[in-house]
Scaffold this active site. Structure first.
Site, mmCIF file in Angstrom:
data_model
loop_
_atom_site.group_PDB
_atom_site.id
_atom_site.type_symbol
_atom_site.label_atom_id
_atom_site.label_comp_id
_atom_site.label_asym_id
_atom_site.label_seq_id
_atom_site.Cartn_x
_atom_site.Cartn_y
_atom_site.Cartn_z
ATOM 1 N N ALA A 138 51.176 -14.090 13.231
ATOM 2 C CA ALA A 138 51.618 -15.277 13.954
ATOM 3 C C ALA A 138 52.245 -14.967 15.301
ATOM 4 O O ALA A 138 52.186 -15.783 16.221
ATOM 5 C CB ALA A 138 52.596 -16.078 13.089
ATOM 6 N N GLY A 180 53.872 -17.623 17.708
ATOM 7 C CA GLY A 180 53.604 -18.902 17.062
ATOM 8 C C GLY A 180 52.661 -19.839 17.767
ATOM 9 O O GLY A 180 52.524 -20.996 17.354
ATOM 10 N N GLY A 181 51.941 -19.392 18.800
ATOM 11 C CA GLY A 181 51.045 -20.296 19.506
ATOM 12 C C GLY A 181 49.990 -20.922 18.610
ATOM 13 O O GLY A 181 49.784 -22.141 18.625
ATOM 14 N N LYS A 182 49.321 -20.108 17.803
ATOM 15 C CA LYS A 182 48.290 -20.650 16.916
ATOM 16 C C LYS A 182 48.911 -21.331 15.699
ATOM 17 O O LYS A 182 48.317 -22.255 15.129
ATOM 18 C CB LYS A 182 47.311 -19.551 16.511
ATOM 19 C CG LYS A 182 46.441 -19.084 17.677
ATOM 20 C CD LYS A 182 45.393 -18.090 17.230
ATOM 21 C CE LYS A 182 44.477 -17.706 18.389
ATOM 22 N NZ LYS A 182 45.190 -16.999 19.478
ATOM 23 N N ARG A 198 58.333 -9.971 16.878
ATOM 24 C CA ARG A 198 57.395 -10.890 17.528
ATOM 25 C C ARG A 198 57.595 -12.327 17.065
ATOM 26 O O ARG A 198 57.198 -13.269 17.748
ATOM 27 C CB ARG A 198 55.957 -10.449 17.257
ATOM 28 C CG ARG A 198 55.616 -9.073 17.818
ATOM 29 C CD ARG A 198 54.143 -8.754 17.628
ATOM 30 N NE ARG A 198 53.310 -9.630 18.423
ATOM 31 C CZ ARG A 198 52.171 -10.189 18.025
ATOM 32 N NH1 ARG A 198 51.737 -9.965 16.794
ATOM 33 N NH2 ARG A 198 51.476 -10.960 18.819
ATOM 34 N N CYS A 209 41.203 -11.285 20.913
ATOM 35 C CA CYS A 209 40.984 -11.588 22.333
ATOM 36 C C CYS A 209 40.362 -10.350 22.970
ATOM 37 O O CYS A 209 40.854 -9.830 23.976
ATOM 38 C CB CYS A 209 42.269 -12.014 23.030
ATOM 39 S SG CYS A 209 43.667 -10.896 22.828
#
Length: 435
Positions: free
Chosen positions: A239, A242-244, A267, A363
């Site tokens: 996670a 926490g963007g997603k 993180r 990514c």
């Protein structure tokens, strides 16, 4: 500061980066602390010059037949900013705070040198050792994609549908002059200036009220392709900040069980405030560090409908945003990331229930991290999982996206030139029913 003074500063920062082999962000921060007279606009403009020079490091050096910081800035002004030799000469005047005047050789290189005979890794501004992997990914579109990867990235936000739909939010954000993103259904694109700067979105009242999150359109689409639904049990296994997780909460409309965790507890630090601001609901499971480390997800094994694995990777798909990262990456880093990807996929396999799905996301544009990681996972799980065809996933979630994707052996690849996003890879794996 005048434009020539900003160029002198950019050359100074690039020399620090090269001399001490350090990240650009660190060098820029130290320069700002040592030159407090420079305002925020100056610092932002200098940063844009530095990052543009790093984007065109190989091609600028080729054009100038010199890889010094000064040469990189001169070559970048021609290649990236499109300035003619007389205009560049006017900036390199030797006046107070301006760089020294152009030499006869520099003028000649600016006038006559081209990239026509440059090898692909130079014309495309990537490390030579990574070029074969990118050729595998892009095929005949290699140079087009590498050029797109060398441009500045757009500034995208995702509207938080727990509070507003996109149309309502767009009406309330007219002062930012937003446009809808080409593909993501809840995205808006915010204009940036010629210097690469956009508005300070993190201090806007609407941001503080949870209307939106800053998130590249590709990241928004990767979350969407997970197919998370209200009422499901979903785990965001990597996670991070926490963007997603926030995307998943909105997709689930806060209905169901959403669990976020990360192997690195540090993180996860920002996620609590981001959830509060967005009005999103998720359980945060933070592992302990050191010898007391425990598995905080064991009670969910075999019971999860969907596991999102936003895997650690080289980040090669984000080189538009982090151009210095491509020059600092080494082959050993790729091997380390591949090992980490295998470990996190194996952990995800334990969580998925029969019929449950894993959405594997990177990514990255490097096949070893993408299809290669999935191939290794399928071999290790000995038939327990099957790949869900990416064409089926796209047809179910976003059928109009298909022409803007490259479908690979196991998944799909988004890219700057074809999709207009960062370089995201997505594959979907389903646990076969027991027996």
């Amino acid at each position: 500061m005048t434009p020539p003074a900003r160029l002198s500063a950019a050359i100074e920062v690039l020399a620090d980066i090269a001399g001490r082999r350090r990240p650009a962000a660190d060098a820029l921060k130290d320069w700002g602390l040592a030159h407090r007279f420079a305002g925020s606009g100056d610092r932002a403009a200098i940063a844009s010059l530095v990052y543009d020079a790093l984007r065109r490091r190989a091609s600028a050096a080729w054009i100038m037949d010199d890889d010094s910081p000064r040469a990189l800035v001169i070559g970048m002004l021609r290649l990236q900013h499109g300035l003619a030799a007389p205009t560049i000469a006017g900036l390199f005047s030797g006046d107070r705070f301006a760089p020294e005047p152009l030499s006869d050789q520099e003028r000649a290189r600016l006038t006559d040198a081209t990239l026509a005979q440059a090898p692909d890794h130079v014309a495309g501004d990537v490390p030579e050792w990574v070029l074969p992997a990118l050729e595998t990914t892009f095929g005949g579109a290699l140079l087009e994609e590498l050029r797109a990867l060398g441009r500045r990235a757009p500034l995208d936000i995702r509207i938080n549908t727990l509070k507003h739909d996109r149309e309502a939010a767009m009406a309330g954000l007219t002062h930012l002059a937003p446009a809808t993103t080409p593909h993501a259904p809840n995205g808006l694109r915010i204009p940036i200036g010629e210097d690469g700067r956009g508005p300070a979105l993190h201090v806007e009242p609407e941001f503080l009220d949870g209307w939106y999150e800053i998130q590249d359109e590709g990241s928004q689409l990767a979350s969407l392709l997970s197919g998370a639904k209200p009422g499901e049990t979903v785990v965001d296994l990597c996670a991070g900040g926490g963007g997603k997780t926030l995307s998943l909460a909105a997709m689930m409309n806060n209905d169901g069980r959403l669990v976020a965790s990360d192997d690195d507890p540090r993180r996860l630090a920002p996620i609590h405030e981001r959830l509060r601001r967005a009005g999103a609901k998720a359980e945060i499971r933070t592992p302990r560090g050191g010898r007391a480390r425990t598995d905080v997800l064991g009670d969910l094994d075999g019971a999860v409908d969907r596991v999102l694995v936003d895997a650690p990777c080289t980040g090669s798909g984000t080189w538009r945003r982090n151009p210095d990262a491509k020059w600092r990456m080494r082959p050993g880093a790729l091997a380390a990331r591949v090992n980490e990807q295998a470990a996190v996929l194996d952990r995800a396999a334990l969580l998925a229930r029969p019929g449950g799905r894993i959405t594997y996301v990177t990514c990255s544009l490097i096949p070893e991290e993408n299809d290669g990681a999935v191939t290794g996972f399928l071999a290790r799980t000995c038939g327990d999982f099957a790949v869900v065809p990416a064409t089926d996933v796209v047809a179910a979630q976003k059928p109009d996206l298909a022409p803007f994707l490259r479908f690979t052996g196991h998944g799909l690849q988004m890219s700057p030139a074809l999709t207009g996003t960062d370089g995201f890879y997505v594959a979907t794996l389903e646990r076969r029913p027991a027996g």
